[in-house]
Design a protein around this motif. Structure first.
Motif, short mmCIF file in Angstrom:
data_model
loop_
_atom_site.label_atom_id
_atom_site.label_comp_id
_atom_site.label_asym_id
_atom_site.label_seq_id
_atom_site.Cartn_x
_atom_site.Cartn_y
_atom_site.Cartn_z
N LYS A 32 0.96 -1.36 -0.04
CA LYS A 32 0.02 0.12 -0.21
C LYS A 32 0.90 1.33 -0.03
N VAL A 33 0.37 2.44 -0.88
CA VAL A 33 1.42 3.44 -0.89
C VAL A 33 0.59 4.86 -0.45
N VAL A 34 0.87 5.51 0.33
CA VAL A 34 0.17 6.64 0.83
C VAL A 34 0.88 7.88 0.82
N VAL A 35 0.35 8.75 -0.14
CA VAL A 35 1.24 9.86 -0.72
C VAL A 35 0.74 11.20 -0.03
N LEU A 36 1.85 11.75 0.75
CA LEU A 36 1.51 12.95 1.47
C LEU A 36 2.20 14.06 0.79
N ASP A 37 1.32 14.97 0.05
CA ASP A 37 2.06 16.10 -0.65
C ASP A 37 1.18 17.48 -0.30
N ALA A 38 1.85 18.65 -0.07
CA ALA A 38 1.01 19.84 0.04
C ALA A 38 0.75 20.39 -1.39
N LEU A 39 1.21 19.84 -2.52
CA LEU A 39 0.88 20.38 -3.74
C LEU A 39 1.24 21.71 -3.94
N THR A 40 2.24 21.97 -3.58
CA THR A 40 2.74 23.54 -3.91
C THR A 40 3.31 23.57 -5.44
N TYR A 41 3.97 24.47 -5.80
CA TYR A 41 4.11 24.83 -7.07
C TYR A 41 4.65 23.75 -7.94
N ALA A 42 5.62 22.78 -7.59
CA ALA A 42 6.16 21.70 -7.93
C ALA A 42 5.61 20.40 -8.04
N GLY A 43 4.57 20.17 -6.96
CA GLY A 43 3.60 19.23 -6.79
C GLY A 43 2.45 19.18 -7.72
N ASN A 44 2.20 18.13 -8.74
CA ASN A 44 1.12 17.97 -9.29
C ASN A 44 0.39 16.53 -9.32
N ALA A 46 -1.49 15.47 -11.30
CA ALA A 46 -1.43 14.85 -12.67
C ALA A 46 -0.43 13.90 -12.74
N ASN A 47 0.43 13.86 -11.81
CA ASN A 47 1.71 12.98 -12.17
C ASN A 47 1.45 11.55 -11.68
N LEU A 48 0.24 11.52 -10.90
CA LEU A 48 -0.27 10.10 -10.23
C LEU A 48 -1.63 9.78 -10.93
N VAL A 49 -2.06 10.23 -11.93
CA VAL A 49 -3.49 9.83 -12.42
C VAL A 49 -3.49 8.37 -12.93
N SER A 50 -2.23 7.93 -13.33
CA SER A 50 -2.31 6.20 -13.75
C SER A 50 -2.40 5.39 -12.49
N VAL A 51 -2.34 5.83 -11.24
CA VAL A 51 -2.59 5.13 -10.24
C VAL A 51 -3.79 5.40 -9.21
N GLU A 52 -4.36 6.51 -9.42
CA GLU A 52 -5.52 7.07 -8.74
C GLU A 52 -6.41 6.11 -8.46
N SER A 53 -6.92 5.30 -9.46
CA SER A 53 -7.94 4.33 -9.15
C SER A 53 -7.58 2.89 -8.48
N PHE A 57 -3.63 2.62 -3.40
CA PHE A 57 -3.21 3.89 -3.47
C PHE A 57 -4.11 4.98 -2.54
N VAL A 58 -3.37 5.92 -1.92
CA VAL A 58 -4.09 6.71 -0.99
C VAL A 58 -3.39 8.11 -1.23
N PHE A 59 -4.10 9.07 -1.67
CA PHE A 59 -3.53 10.47 -1.67
C PHE A 59 -4.13 11.39 -0.76
N VAL A 60 -2.95 12.04 0.11
CA VAL A 60 -3.70 12.95 1.10
C VAL A 60 -2.85 14.41 0.86
N LYS A 61 -3.67 15.36 0.79
CA LYS A 61 -3.06 16.68 0.65
C LYS A 61 -2.66 17.24 2.07
N GLY A 62 -1.31 17.69 2.40
CA GLY A 62 -0.99 18.12 3.59
C GLY A 62 0.38 18.46 3.93
N ASP A 63 0.55 19.16 4.92
CA ASP A 63 2.20 19.61 4.95
C ASP A 63 2.79 18.64 5.92
N ILE A 64 4.21 18.46 5.59
CA ILE A 64 4.81 17.53 6.47
C ILE A 64 5.31 18.26 7.87
#
Length: 361
Positions: A32-44, A46-53, A57-64
């Protein structure tokens, strides 16, 4: 039977982090992969669209820097492995605005270490249990070692740190914190120091994608100083492969250099990309229709766009990675030759303008 892992990948929507996520999920499909990213200017995202479904995979928008959030993620998803990519990484930005680099690279890493120590070591101890088996892998850079003269031997894991920019200084500080948390508190850590990465999803402000996209718009190709700064270039998927080997076979508390055995002067990189772009337009007439502004490449003369600009402050002359330790201990070797890797990279940008065009606005 090996237990399936749950990874928390910080900065997993950025260039290297996203490529690592895609590589890991393809090659370790039960984890299992949990991504934590604040999606600042260089976080996108769309880079992960192929694994979104993918249900793994889990995506969490947040700050380290949000330590309580990190703690909650470690507990909720029973994370046993942190792979820490999240960082401000552009040297020019660190010169004009160093505050963000101190906050993310130093305070952010400290926040992650605190959370990991609490959840993996302190809470089990409070309950009279052993620490949870874990790994904190910290992704660093060759820039912490400073600058090399032309005939100096390449950086090894024993090279003294000598950072020369706010960016590299902030990464050096984070490396030291990771080391300290291992030696002081017993946190099970590894660190890797890599050379310059290139490949798909590379943010357009960096050298190789900047040259590609500027050629497509017939814009000047800026080269700092005399262009003789030397860098070791590593295809991003080879970097992901190296981290995988460190996670699976690396020794706790150790640092591993991951390099491409591939030193190039910046001006030679720019000229190579120009030549490859000229060839692409010569071999694929549809590109002329797709990119009508790329008139110099259509003429076979993209090199005419090269423009020398004032060198940036504190510009390191040469970086070079000696990956002998990683090669010997982990049997690591880059798979991609530079000739094939740069061709793949250019083809990706030519085919994925819908990804990079919005980032130029």
């Amino acid at each position: 039977m090996t237990k399936n892992k749950t990874l928390l990948v910080t900065g997993g929507a950025g260039f290297i982090g996203a490529n690592f996520v895609l590589y890991w999920m393809q090659n370790n499909p039960e984890d299992k992969v949990v991504v934590l990213d604040a999606l600042t200017y260089a976080g996108n995202r769309a880079n992960l669209v192929s694994v979104e479904s993918n249900e793994k995979f889990v995506f969490v928008k947040g700050d380290i820097c949000d330590t309580s959030l990190v703690e909650s993620l470690l507990v909720e998803y029973q994370v046993d492995t942190i792979v820490h990519f999240a960082a401000e990484s552009h040297v020019d930005r660190s010169i004009t605005g160093p505050d963000a680099f101190i906050e993310t690279n130093i305070i952010g890493t400290y926040s992650l270490l605190k959370a990991a120590k609490k959840v993996w070591i302190e809470l089990p101890k409070d309950e009279g249990k052993e620490a949870i088996p874990h790994r904190f892998h910290h992704v660093s850079t060759d820039e912490v070692y400073g600058s090399l003269e032309p005939n100096d031997p390449a950086f090894t894991e024993d090279t003294a740190y000598a950072p020369n920019s706010p960016y590299s200084a902030s990464k050096a500080a984070s490396d030291h914190l990771v080391r300290a948390y291992h030696h002081t508190y017993g946190l099970e850590v590894t660190t890797s120091n890599c050379s310059n990465n290139y490949g798909p999803y590379h943010f357009p402000e960096k050298l190789i994608p900047l040259i590609i996209t500027n050629i497509l718009y017939n814009k000047p190709l800026p080269v700092y100083g005399d262009g003789q700064q030397i860098r070791d270039w590593l295809y991003v998927e080879d970097h992901a492969r190296g981290i995988e080997l460190v996670l699976k076979n690396g020794h706790i508390g150790e640092n591993y250099n991951i390099g491409g055995h591939n030193e190039w002067a910046n001006i030679d990189i720019v000229k190579l990309v120009c030549n490859k772009m000229n060839q692409a337009f010569a071999n694929k007439p549809d590109l002329i229709v797709k990119y009508p502004l790329a008139t110099k490449a259509v003429e076979g003369n993209a090199e005419a766009l090269i423009t020398y600009v004032t060198d940036r402050a504190g510009h390191d002359r040469r970086y070079a990675i000696d990956a002998t330790k990683t090669n010997n201990e982990l049997k690591y070797q880059p798979v991609e030759f530079f000739e094939t890797g740069i061709t793949k990279t250019i083809e990706w940008y030519l085919e994925n303008e819908s990804w990079w065009e919005p980032l130029l606005k």
